[in-house]
Design an enzyme around this catalytic site. Structure first.
Site, mmCIF file in Angstrom:
data_model
loop_
_atom_site.group_PDB
_atom_site.id
_atom_site.type_symbol
_atom_site.label_atom_id
_atom_site.label_comp_id
_atom_site.label_asym_id
_atom_site.label_seq_id
_atom_site.Cartn_x
_atom_site.Cartn_y
_atom_site.Cartn_z
ATOM 1 N N GLY A 156 -9.072 -4.027 7.884
ATOM 2 C CA GLY A 156 -9.421 -2.626 8.132
ATOM 3 C C GLY A 156 -10.337 -2.151 7.002
ATOM 4 C CB ILE A 158 -7.898 -0.964 2.359
ATOM 5 C CG1 ILE A 158 -7.660 0.546 2.467
ATOM 6 C CG2 ILE A 158 -7.573 -1.439 0.949
ATOM 7 C CD1 ILE A 158 -6.210 0.984 2.241
ATOM 8 N NE ARG A 178 -1.987 -6.948 16.440
ATOM 9 C CZ ARG A 178 -1.403 -5.856 16.890
ATOM 10 N NH1 ARG A 178 -0.459 -5.937 17.785
ATOM 11 N NH2 ARG A 178 -1.755 -4.671 16.443
ATOM 12 N NE ARG A 235 3.945 1.388 3.536
ATOM 13 C CZ ARG A 235 2.921 1.935 2.859
ATOM 14 N NH1 ARG A 235 2.331 1.262 1.887
ATOM 15 N NH2 ARG A 235 2.502 3.151 3.151
ATOM 16 C CG ASP A 259 0.754 -2.101 -5.527
ATOM 17 O OD1 ASP A 259 1.127 -1.788 -6.684
ATOM 18 O OD2 ASP A 259 0.245 -1.281 -4.747
ATOM 19 C CD GLU A 264 7.516 -0.097 -2.566
ATOM 20 O OE1 GLU A 264 7.188 1.096 -2.666
ATOM 21 O OE2 GLU A 264 6.766 -0.972 -2.123
ATOM 22 C CG HIS A 282 3.632 1.410 -3.761
ATOM 23 N ND1 HIS A 282 4.421 1.449 -2.634
ATOM 24 C CD2 HIS A 282 2.363 1.638 -3.319
ATOM 25 C CE1 HIS A 282 3.660 1.687 -1.572
ATOM 26 N NE2 HIS A 282 2.411 1.801 -1.974
HETATM 27 C C1 8YV Z 1 0.828 5.471 -1.693
HETATM 28 C C2 8YV Z 1 0.245 3.900 0.142
HETATM 29 O O1 8YV Z 1 0.325 5.640 -2.933
HETATM 30 O O2 8YV Z 1 -1.214 5.316 1.296
HETATM 31 C C3 8YV Z 1 -0.352 4.476 1.372
HETATM 32 O O3 8YV Z 1 0.050 4.054 2.466
HETATM 33 O O4 8YV Z 1 0.950 2.962 0.176
HETATM 34 C C4 8YV Z 1 -0.104 4.454 -1.165
HETATM 35 O O5 8YV Z 1 -1.355 4.989 -1.175
HETATM 36 C C5 8YV Z 1 2.240 5.057 -1.772
HETATM 37 O O6 8YV Z 1 2.795 5.134 -0.544
HETATM 38 C C6 8YV Z 1 3.048 5.778 -2.821
HETATM 39 O O7 8YV Z 1 4.190 6.343 -2.337
#
Ligand code: 8YV
Length: 326
Positions: A156, A158, A178, A235, A259, A264, A282
């Site tokens: 995507g 990022i 996919r 994630r 990360d 978490e 994270h």
């Molecule tokens: C957040 C992230 O900083 O945007 C997201 O989905 O994972 C990060 O940018 C993170 O969720 C911190 O809680």
């Protein structure tokens, strides 16, 4: 509507940009409720929107179903696996996230994590601080980026920003997703295992949630092999964490840079005890600059919706205008 103001439920901490930006609304803070059920019973029938200031608090069907007038959930974060979007879509509730404003920041962090893991920079820094440099230099690292191909899981916005950085460093990049991603010039692997066999580093940057749960399993790690490095910027749920721990212990792979984690901020003690992993708390988007832009987009989505223009960044599962089934 109290004093003519739309009532909004705030889930998560009262971050200044969000609280100030929500001044046109009557905001109820979920975190302040002593008795959550009684609180929701009282305000629930009037609430038309949820503002969520973190990704760590779930916005589930249980909560949303207590808000019969709910129209929109404006959440912080590009990832929205903490929101039950299937329930929202079914009930005509629009969900918005905060894409784009964090793309380059997360890609910077990914590049940092890749370099730290491959070249052991945090370990070398610890070595210096422990006064060990006096006797001998830090051992040469087994790994280098110079002879490696990176396989991205997810391409995507990022993923593409990470790939651009790596390509500028003359590191070949391929990817698995996919479907082939529009705008990605590099080789696409329809099968993850095939890609894992061919690459030396896997970088995970794909949405969390049930569809990607444990995608990186023992078989993928085995295919990556003893010289392989796993980087997870997505994630915790995307990686089978016990399988990863086992693979690191058995030297099925060389090392990992993480990360994100399954529970978490609890990071498994086994990972913390390992020298061949680099662990970030994270940090993906964690600068004041980028987090402020993300918070502002939470607010902007609600303001645009309240002005009748439609929210700015609805997620694909809940396009605007909503389709109410009931
Ligand atoms: C957040 C992230 O900083 O945007 C997201 O989905 O994972 C990060 O940018 C993170 O969720 C911190 O809680």
């Amino acid at each position: 509507m109290a004093d003519g103001k739309i009532e909004v439920l705030l889930s998560g901490p009262p971050k200044p940009t969000i609280v100030n930006g929500l001044a046109p609304f009557l905001v109820h803070r979920l975190a302040d409720a002593k008795d959550r059920d009684a609180f929701l019973k009282e305000i629930g029938p009037r609430v038309r929107a949820i503002a969520s200031s973190v990704t760590s608090d779930a916005i589930g069907a249980g909560l949303m179903s207590k808000l019969p007038k709910l129209e929109i959930v404006s959440t912080f974060g590009v990832g929205y696996d903490h929101v039950d979007v299937a329930w929202a879509a079914e009930h005509g509730v629009t969900v918005t996230n905060t894409p784009r404003v964090l793309t380059e920041e997360v890609a910077d962090t990914a590049l940092g994590l890749i370099l730290c893991t491959v070249r052991e920079f945090p370990q070398a820094e610890r070595f210096l601080r422990a006064g060990k440099w006096v006797g001998r230099g830090y051992p040469l690292t087994k790994a280098t980026l110079r002879d490696r191909t990176v396989g991205m899981v997810g391409m995507g916005a990022i993923g593409q920003a990470i790939a651009r950085r790596l390509e500028a460093m003359k590191v070949p990049v391929v990817y698995h997703s996919r479907r082939p991603a529009a705008g990605a010039a590099c080789r696409h692997y329809p099968k993850l295992l095939d890609m894992a066999r061919d690459v030396d580093i896997i970088v995970v940057i794909t949405p969390g949630g049930p569809e990607t749960k444990d995608l990186i399993n023992a078989d993928v790690l085995k295919a990556l092999g003893p010289n392989g490095i796993l980087i997870n910027m997505a994630r915790g749920s995307v990686v089978d964490e016990p399988a990863l721990i086992q693979a690191l212990k058995d030297k099925t792979i060389l090392s990992a840079g993480l990360d994100v984690y399954v529970r978490e901020p609890d990071v498994p003690a086994e990972l913390i005890a390992m020298e061949n992993v680099v662990l970030f708390p994270h940090l993906g988007s964690a600068s004041v600059y980028t987090r402020t832009q993300m918070d502002q987009l939470v607010v902007d989505n609600l303001n645009a919706w309240a002005a009748g223009k439609g929210p700015l960044t609805p997620v694909p599962e809940t396009p605007w205008p909503p389709r109410r089934s009931s």
